[in-house]
Motif scaffolding. Structure first.
Motif, PDB file in Angstrom:
ATOM      1  N   THR A 162       0.840  -1.191   0.000  1.00 44.29           N
ATOM      2  CA  THR A 162       0.000   0.000   0.000  1.00 44.29           C
ATOM      3  C   THR A 162       0.882   1.250   0.000  1.00 44.29           C
ATOM      4  N   LEU A 163       0.251   2.390  -0.217  1.00 42.32           N
ATOM      5  CA  LEU A 163       0.988   3.641  -0.123  1.00 42.32           C
ATOM      6  C   LEU A 163       1.545   3.849   1.282  1.00 42.32           C
ATOM      7  N   ARG A 164       0.832   3.408   2.300  1.00 42.01           N
ATOM      8  CA  ARG A 164       1.340   3.513   3.673  1.00 42.01           C
ATOM      9  C   ARG A 164       2.601   2.679   3.838  1.00 42.01           C
ATOM     10  N   ARG A 170       4.756   2.075   1.514  1.00 43.12           N
ATOM     11  CA  ARG A 170       5.826   2.801   0.827  1.00 43.12           C
ATOM     12  C   ARG A 170       6.320   3.965   1.666  1.00 43.12           C
ATOM     13  N   ARG A 226       6.725   2.315  -7.485  1.00 33.32           N
ATOM     14  CA  ARG A 226       5.455   2.976  -7.772  1.00 33.32           C
ATOM     15  C   ARG A 226       4.319   2.095  -7.283  1.00 33.32           C
ATOM     16  N   PRO A 231       0.113   2.219  -6.689  1.00 32.64           N
ATOM     17  CA  PRO A 231      -1.095   3.001  -6.946  1.00 32.64           C
ATOM     18  C   PRO A 231      -1.905   3.213  -5.664  1.00 32.64           C
ATOM     19  N   PRO A 232      -2.836   4.152  -5.676  1.00 35.16           N
ATOM     20  CA  PRO A 232      -3.622   4.439  -4.465  1.00 35.16           C
ATOM     21  C   PRO A 232      -4.359   3.232  -3.903  1.00 35.16           C
ATOM     22  N   ASP A 233      -4.794   2.297  -4.771  1.00 32.84           N
ATOM     23  CA  ASP A 233      -5.544   1.150  -4.272  1.00 32.84           C
ATOM     24  C   ASP A 233      -4.645  -0.036  -3.943  1.00 32.84           C
ATOM     25  N   GLY A 234      -3.328   0.185  -3.938  1.00 37.13           N
ATOM     26  CA  GLY A 234      -2.411  -0.882  -3.558  1.00 37.13           C
ATOM     27  C   GLY A 234      -1.927  -1.700  -4.748  1.00 37.13           C
ATOM     28  N   GLY A 265       1.752  -0.795 -11.338  1.00 36.72           N
ATOM     29  CA  GLY A 265       2.816  -0.246 -10.514  1.00 36.72           C
ATOM     30  C   GLY A 265       4.148  -0.873 -10.846  1.00 36.72           C
TER      31      GLY A 265
END
Length: 602
Positions: free
Chosen positions: A9-11, A13, A95, A97-100, A43
């Motif tokens: 997830t973005l978290r 990263r 990279r 994405p917002p949805d993982g 990604g």
């Protein structure tokens, strides 16, 4: 076998961009193979390896699989005994994405090492061009070289031997081989240097998401996970030099904090689009006095001969208004898949003026050219169409250009001939072909359009095309005889019209101004023709298929282009229907097309 799977997830990263997945290697292991699976269109995950004794390799986003044995390893990785204990598969969440981003890593160990894969034959040593006559300075002579090049050991297209041969053929005396985050290429450099008569300088491009730097010299592996100050200390301690790369380079720009500035900085790079930009030199001047500037380029652009573009036609975009794929989305997709250019598609689709420049610059792609059809067979219609040509030339002339060899090519063509579009390709419907008496006037109007392009500083090409007045190889030859226009060599259209693309590469050597690399399914074309279908039905039936899946000898075409010294854009095309298309499959095809070409050029 060990499998790790999950969803980054973005978290994740934000918390830590580098991740290490543990793997236990038992005693007696002869081979370790790692396979990474994740949706590349969503990604990017970078891949590497660390053993109990330290670094064992890195391939970044260039590979999804590697093998390490005692005697050989996948390029980018270090061969050697596989010491028992805990190993780590490195993943960098480049990279997400917002949805993982879902992923799966499968690690396999074996007590028997597989045979190494067969590599390409080393090319012959080329003749070195004559050296320019440059004056000596205080008894010192000039040497030609490049300080930034990659090979198959990271994201380059060439082997070390192929790279050395290309460099010698371009007259270089030295070349720094600086693959990303690895030194697996270093042991191979001395032999290639001797074989081709060029000094290959060992290097490493220390690569992070906050900036890149080249380490020059046999300094060993520099750990990119450490702070940048430690890179410099390690390099200088080993007697090498560190250079900050492309400090102003989009998402590769330098953003690393340093307390001691490097002695070298790269102030020219192929990613900068406009020769008038003063920012790189201003950055160098701000660094400090005594910092030597230098320039660098990418491996696939070492010779300056080819760059790869995609095209809106691959997505079924034929009109500028209300497209199903937004221009910014298409450009972002191309850039993510490794394309460095784009055909304009219908004029206006990508924008004009400042909007077009901004979009191209932000995406990091160049404009390869674009289609402009004119009624060459109709004197009055042609006169009316010149305003359309002028408008297109306004767009092309305003596009940013970093190298005149890759300036946009106005792609002149005929509009559709309804009779020929109803029965496109071979066997040719000669009843609807241009009469012999019409050719002089037709060619004169083509020449008039060519001269109009040149008056604007642009060099056009002419695109023969199914369903138009210039469709066959013979018709293209006739036009070349009557004008001085360069040809757009479209491999797919030529094949479906009964031509031989490989032979055409050699026959049109010196007259080929652009290449549209396209595969063709002869059986699909034949079925449509037999059923009474036209050009639209050929396209809808998959007459233009993914690269490597059809009947065009694309490998032969590429060899011919190399042999004849072609310079310019390779525009990958796979015409899609305007209606009823599967955009997900199209995006996957364009990603696979780019990968196919990268593999074919190795």
């Amino acid at each position: 076998m060990v499998t790790h799977r999950g969803r980054w997830t973005l978290r994740d990263r934000v918390d830590s961009i580098m991740r290490a997945l543990p793997v236990t290697v038992p005693p007696g292991t002869a081979a370790l193979t790692v396979q990474l699976d994740h949706p590349r269109d969503a990604g990017v995950l970078d891949l590497g390896c660390v053993g109990p004794a330290g670094f064992r390799g890195w391939s970044g986003g260039a590979r999804d699989r590697y093998t390490i044995t005692a005697d050989w390893a996948t390029p980018g990785y270090l061969p050697g005994e596989l010491e028992p204990g805990e190993w780590q598969v490195l993943l960098r969440l480049h990279r997400v994405p917002p949805d993982g981003l879902p992923y799966e890593v499968t690690v396999t160990t074996s007590t028997r090492a597989p045979a190494p894969p067969a590599g390409p034959e080393a090319p012959p040593r080329p003749e070195r061009p004559s050296r320019p006559d440059l004056p000596e300075v205080d008894g010192r002579r000039w040497l030609a070289g490049d300080l930034h090049a990659h090979t198959v050991h990271s994201d380059g297209a060439y082997t070390i031997d192929e790279l050395a041969a290309l460099a010698v053929g371009r007259g270089l005396d030295f070349l720094a081989v600086t693959d990303h985050n690895t030194v697996s290429h270093h042991p191979w450099l001395p032999a290639a240097s001797a074989r081709y008569g060029i000094t290959l300088v060992p290097g490493q491009e220390v690569t992070t998401d906050r900036g890149h730097a080249n380490a020059f010299g046999p300094v060993g592996w520099i750990d990119f996970r450490e702070p940048a100050d430690r890179w410099l200390a390690a390099v200088e301690r080993a007697g090498g030099l560190l250079s900050i790369n492309h400090p102003l380079g989009g998402d590769c720009a330098w953003r690393q904090p340093v307390t001691t500035r490097t002695r070298l900085v790269e102030v020219w790079h192929s990613g900068w689009w406009d020769r008038t930009w003063g920012a790189p030199l201003a950055w160098a001047q701000a660094a400090r006095s005594g910092v030597p500037p230098h320039g660098g380029d990418r491996t696939v652009q070492l010779t300056g001969r080819t760059r790869v573009a995609g095209a809106p036609v691959n997505h079924g975009i034929y009109r500028p208004a209300d497209p199903d794929v937004a221009p910014d989305d298409l450009l972002a997709s191309l850039a993510a898949d490794g394309y460095t250019g784009v055909d304009s598609g219908p004029i206006g689709y990508l924008g004009t003026g400042e909007l077009l420049t901004r979009r191209l610059t932000e995406a990091g792609v160049g404009l390869a050219g674009g289609w402009v059809d004119l009624r060459f067979a109709d004197p009055d219609g042609f006169a009316e169409d010149l305003a359309q040509l002028d408008a297109a030339l306004d767009v092309f002339a305003a596009a940013p250009v970093d190298d005149p060899r890759f300036a946009p090519r106005p792609t002149l063509a005929c509009p559709g001939n309804p009779a020929r579009a109803a029965r496109p390709g071979t066997p040719t419907d000669l009843a609807s072909a241009l009469p012999a008496a019409a050719w002089p006037g037709f060619a004169a109007r083509v020449q008039q359009a060519v001269d109009r392009c040149r008056d604007r500083g642009l060099e056009p090409v002419f695109h023969y095309h199914l369903g138009t007045d210039v469709e066959t190889e013979a018709e293209a030859d006739r036009l070349l005889e009557l004008t001085d226009v360069a040809i757009c060599l479209d491999t797919g259209h030529l094949a479906l019209a009964g031509g031989d693309p490989v032979a055409a590469v050699h026959r049109w050597a010196g007259r080929t101004g652009q290449v549209h690399l396209k595969d063709a399914d002869l059986a699909a074309h034949r079925r449509v023709r037999d059923a009474g279908g036209g050009l639209a039905e050929v396209v809808a039936a998959g007459g233009f298929c993914a690269l490597g899946n059809g009947d065009v000898d694309l490998a032969g075409v590429l060899r011919g282009l190399d042999d004849t010294g072609y310079t310019g854009w390779l525009v990958i095309e796979q015409d899609a229907p305007a209606q009823g298309r599967d955009l997900d499959r199209i995006r996957a095809d364009q990603r696979d097309n780019r990968r196919w070409l990268a593999e074919a050029l190795r």
